[in-house]
Write an enzyme that holds these catalytic residues in place. Sequence first.
Site, PDB file in Angstrom:
ATOM      1  N   GLN A  78       0.846  -1.197   0.000  1.00  0.00           N
ATOM      2  CA  GLN A  78       0.000   0.000   0.000  1.00  0.00           C
ATOM      3  C   GLN A  78       0.879   1.243   0.000  1.00  0.00           C
ATOM      4  O   GLN A  78       1.238   1.772   1.053  1.00  0.00           O
ATOM      5  CB  GLN A  78      -0.943  -0.004   1.210  1.00  0.00           C
ATOM      6  N   PHE A  79       1.204   1.722  -1.204  1.00  0.00           N
ATOM      7  CA  PHE A  79       2.084   2.885  -1.315  1.00  0.00           C
ATOM      8  C   PHE A  79       1.475   4.126  -0.684  1.00  0.00           C
ATOM      9  O   PHE A  79       2.192   5.059  -0.301  1.00  0.00           O
ATOM     10  CB  PHE A  79       2.474   3.142  -2.778  1.00  0.00           C
ATOM     11  N   THR A  80       0.159   4.181  -0.528  1.00  0.00           N
ATOM     12  CA  THR A  80      -0.476   5.373   0.040  1.00  0.00           C
ATOM     13  C   THR A  80      -0.084   5.586   1.504  1.00  0.00           C
ATOM     14  O   THR A  80      -0.287   6.674   2.035  1.00  0.00           O
ATOM     15  CB  THR A  80      -2.012   5.305  -0.091  1.00  0.00           C
TER      16      THR A  80
END
Length: 148
Positions: A78-80
């Site tokens: 989850q790059f966010t």
Amino acid sequence: MRFVIQRVNNASVTVADKVIGKINKGLLVFVGVYEEDTKAEADKLIRKLVGLRIFADSDGKTNLALSDVKGELLIVSQFTLCADCKKGNRPSFTKAAGPEMANMLYEYIICECSKQIDVVEHGEFGADMTIDLSNDGPFTIIFDTKEM
């Protein structure tokens, strides 16, 4: 590197209407990788994750680790989690690792966890995923190498 860890009764990850990862009692771990992260930092977080004592013992105290309860892991990229929201209302993701490096570290984390935990499921890097979970507690912990 950042891990958001949720103790769950069960969890699953779906891509294009197909469940690709599913666990029962255990930990759902969202992984965010920053551009400066290394395998050494991943190893540090993996050690803490596997040893994290957040499951209840016979006295109801959070005193047991994942292996003590035969728990399972679901690991999702989850790059966010690397969002920078200091300026304005639109998050910036410029500090997140590029896809090649982030995927390499994500796969490394899955591999290393699989050496220590019997059931390790995972999402699909870069995919549009739907996560379903039953949070147990709720109990959510954040590990961040910038704070360790």
